[in-house]
Design an enzyme around this catalytic site. Structure first.
Site, PDB file in Angstrom:
ATOM      1  N   GLY A 113       1.028  -1.130  -0.453  1.00  0.00           N
ATOM      2  CA  GLY A 113       0.009   0.112   0.190  1.00  0.00           C
ATOM      3  C   GLY A 113       1.001   1.220  -0.360  1.00  0.00           C
ATOM      4  O   GLY A 113       2.049   1.231  -0.215  1.00  0.00           O
ATOM      5  N   HIS A 122       8.823   7.765   7.475  1.00  0.00           N
ATOM      6  CA  HIS A 122       9.620   6.411   7.836  1.00  0.00           C
ATOM      7  C   HIS A 122      10.568   6.521   9.075  1.00  0.00           C
ATOM      8  O   HIS A 122      11.385   7.752   9.101  1.00  0.00           O
ATOM      9  CB  HIS A 122      10.046   5.549   7.093  1.00  0.00           C
ATOM     10  CG  HIS A 122       9.128   5.139   5.576  1.00  0.00           C
ATOM     11  ND1 HIS A 122       9.549   4.370   4.646  1.00  0.00           N
ATOM     12  CD2 HIS A 122       7.797   3.856   6.428  1.00  0.00           C
ATOM     13  CE1 HIS A 122       7.977   4.884   3.596  1.00  0.00           C
ATOM     14  NE2 HIS A 122       7.557   3.482   5.280  1.00  0.00           N
ATOM     15  N   ASP A 135      13.905  10.731  10.921  1.00  0.00           N
ATOM     16  CA  ASP A 135      12.126  11.042  10.413  1.00  0.00           C
ATOM     17  C   ASP A 135      11.774  12.640  11.301  1.00  0.00           C
ATOM     18  O   ASP A 135      10.975  12.348  11.545  1.00  0.00           O
ATOM     19  CB  ASP A 135      11.134   9.556  11.062  1.00  0.00           C
ATOM     20  CG  ASP A 135      11.681   9.893  11.951  1.00  0.00           C
ATOM     21  OD1 ASP A 135      12.181  10.542  13.503  1.00  0.00           O
ATOM     22  OD2 ASP A 135      10.528   9.044  12.985  1.00  0.00           O
ATOM     23  N   GLU A 155       0.386   3.529   7.312  1.00  0.00           N
ATOM     24  CA  GLU A 155      -0.069   4.318   5.783  1.00  0.00           C
ATOM     25  C   GLU A 155      -1.180   5.699   6.373  1.00  0.00           C
ATOM     26  O   GLU A 155      -0.788   6.719   6.006  1.00  0.00           O
ATOM     27  CB  GLU A 155      -0.964   3.523   4.841  1.00  0.00           C
ATOM     28  CG  GLU A 155      -0.223   1.867   4.231  1.00  0.00           C
ATOM     29  CD  GLU A 155       1.259   2.427   3.345  1.00  0.00           C
ATOM     30  OE1 GLU A 155       1.077   3.985   3.509  1.00  0.00           O
ATOM     31  OE2 GLU A 155       1.897   1.680   2.895  1.00  0.00           O
TER      32      GLU A 155
END
Length: 628
Positions: free
Chosen positions: A104, A157, A172, A148
């Site tokens: 996804g 991430h 991140d 997601e």
């Protein structure tokens, strides 16, 4: 969906909502397994997820929109059909297959905030078996949507802003998640100290790929909530009191809804006397009653969810489904979802079709006009016979896509059954010509494609024997207005397909399927030739590859023509526009044997497609020139 495993149950969707609420509210029992130095920063995001109870038009909904479409096998931005306003709903598209091997993907709010047409891409697209822990889902893959949706609220991430874990240490932009290379498996705490000696990395984070994710951190919560409170991409409206009322999510009590009728079929083309299964894909209600009607089928009516029907009359077959429950009913009818061909071949190869007959689609060939949701839309974009352009003769078939109003509109032409058994080894080819332009002068992100399918078993299965897509499909370049090619060879691409595997078949059907977009222009197909002796024919590239080079092409300025002549001869070089009008006289005189060059000073010409005609002795060579 297409009525297969991707058409997941309402219960599987509701199970995924349960998992989201568990994960986003720190209610998952496996937080007990967190590495000790991260336990004290596991965040409770305090976010509730609920399926909508009111759709964008004010109708009762269970929040699950079932869309019949071949796009479930594609899984890209153009598979995101029927999206609801992203400032009011969080869109999640569930598909059967995804491009590139991903489970996804989603975009950051800033990446889909303002660009033209991009808001329709906002949300998550994901494989059906990564939704929920029941049905086609599983416990191990059930947290993919948790991950997601994190991206939809600006979480990167843990290793940084890329999709490639394990390559280099990254960050991140969240203070309490240590730098990491990222993980594709679940390591031990002692083995997760790669980027900084003695510092355990947060491999159990939902924004990892480790498949042992159990937590967000407090730092991620702050970043997530900052995005949720921002007007970027309308995130701050999602949870506003007025929107909760407008979407029917202000409380946990749901209003039951009337069902919405929808259906698909196991195959679109069959032969007379064969059967097809009609598959119920209705939704919006937990339970419903069914009533099918098939005026030309056997049975003529049915009351089961799915039904197998036999058709004996050639042509398009009508079907109607009515679904009902205590809250109302809905009816859907379709007159061109199943095409029945005669069980015997009406044509014998070698076979040619030049589309000179205006009545070609009255019982000889068939044309279907479908949109991206596999529904007969009867829009203004469809294949029809035309005399406005042709490769040879006076007729061709045109898909008038200049007036397109949707991306991935689906249109087809279907051949009659053809007996191939008379073909010899020298007749093992199929050829056709097409001419296709685009209205996108930059040729970027074109979703247009042309596929030729073949079936030798009355549509039970289809094999693709030719496929061309994106910028490669556009052979006639950029045309700003309504594209009508001349018979000039530069505007027509010849396609040659080896059909030797079909030569023993008594009944073969060919299907030309075009996916078009609002960036496209008209597509013309002509001179379909099945099995004529082509061994002495001229290949489509023989003229353009015969000692002639034209570059740069496309060009934003001048272009250079290089010709290698076998002997001294008179050469004339002229440039024509797409109407056939001469716009430049480049050269007219003698050239010596060997390499010769000529400069085409195209700076005074408008952007568009032109034809460079080179006459050398008795030979005429034409090359397409695209000016940006």
């Amino acid at each position: 969906n297409q009525g297969g495993s991707e058409n997941i149950t309402d219960a599987q969707v509701e199970d995924e909502v349960r998992i989201l609420n568990r994960d986003y509210n720190k209610q998952n029992a496996d937080t007990a397994n967190a590495v000790s130095n991260f336990k004290y920063i596991i965040a409770n995001m305090n976010v509730q997820w609920r399926l909508a109870n009111i759709d964008p038009w004010g109708n009762c909904t269970n929040g699950i929109d079932r869309v019949n479409s071949d796009q479930t096998y594609v899984g890209d931005d153009y598979s995101k059909l029927n999206g609801w306003p992203r400032e009011k709903y969080m869109n999640v598209w569930v598909v059967r297959q995804m491009g590139g091997g991903a489970a996804g993907y989603a975009y950051y709010p800033a990446d889909v905030a303002v660009q033209y047409s991009v808001p329709s891409r906002d949300g998550v697209i994901i494989l059906h078996n990564y939704i929920g822990s029941i049905g086609t889902g599983s416990t191990g893959s059930s947290r993919a949507l948790t991950h997601e949706i994190g991206h939809c609220f600006s979480l990167q991430h843990c290793w940084g802003n890329n999709n490639n874990p394990g390559q280099s240490c990254g960050d991140d932009e969240v203070e309490d998640t240590p730098p990491t290379k990222g993980w594709l498996y679940c390591p031990s705490a002692s083995g997760a100290q790669v980027c900084q000696h003695g510092v355990i990395e947060n491999y159990q984070n939902y924004m990892e790929y480790s498949y042992c994710s159990i937590m967000f951190t407090e730092g991620q919560k702050a970043r997530w909530l900052a995005s949720a409170n921002s007007s970027i991409a309308g995130r701050n409206n999602l949870w506003s009191d007025s929107n909760l009322v407008a979407t029917g999510t202000s409380n946990t009590t749901r209003t039951p809804c009337a069902p919405i009728a929808n259906f698909n079929v196991s195959k679109r083309t069959i032969c007379s006397g064969s059967s097809v299964t009609f598959i119920n894909t209705s939704g919006n209600a937990d339970s419903m009653d069914y009533y099918w009607e098939f005026p030309t089928g056997n049975p003529s009516t049915a009351t089961t969810a799915n039904v197998q029907v036999t058709f004996s009359t050639p042509g398009w077959q009508p079907a109607t489904l009515t679904v009902s429950n205590a809250y109302g009913q809905s009816t859907k009818s379709d007159t061109t979802l199943v095409y029945v061909a005669p069980e015997y071949s009406t044509q014998v190869a070698p076979y040619r079709e030049g589309f000179e007959n205006p009545g070609i689609f009255d019982g000889i060939w068939a044309t279907s006009n479908y949109d991206a949701s596999n529904t007969y839309d009867n829009n203004i974009t469809w294949f029809k016979q035309t005399t406005s352009a042709s490769h040879t003769g006076s007729g061709s078939v045109v898909l008038n896509n200049y007036y397109a109003h949707a991306n991935h509109d689906v249109d087809e032409i279907i051949s009659p059954g053809i007996d191939m058994r008379s073909l010899t080894s020298s007749q093992k080819y199929m050829t056709f010509y097409y001419s296709w332009a685009t209205s996108n002068q930059y040729y970027n992100n074109l979703p247009d494609s042309l596929i030729v399918w073949v079936s030798a078993n009355c549509g039970t299965s289809w094999n693709a024997i030719y496929r061309v897509a994106n910028t490669t499909a556009v052979n006639a370049g950029y045309v700003q207005g309504y594209f009508v090619p001349t018979q000039t060879s530069a505007f027509w691409k010849k396609v040659t397909i080896n059909i030797s595997s079909l030569m023993a078949q008594a009944h073969v059907i060919f299907r030309f399927q075009a996916f078009t977009s609002v960036q496209g222009n008209n597509l013309y197909i002509d001179d379909i030739n099945i099995g004529d002796d082509l061994t002495t024919g001229i290949d489509e590239n023989s003229l353009t590859a015969s000692n002639v080079q034209l570059f740069p092409n496309p060009t934003g300025g001048n272009a250079t023509l290089i010709m290698n002549l076998a002997s001294q001869q008179h050469v004339g070089i002229k440039v024509f526009d797409i109407t056939g009008k001469q716009v430049l006289n480049v050269f007219d005189g003698a050239m010596d044997a060997g390499d010769n060059t000529a400069e085409i000073k195209s700076g005074a010409l408008a952007s568009g497609v032109y034809v460079v005609s080179i006459q050398a002795g008795q030979s005429v060579i034409e090359r397409k020139l695209v000016i940006k």
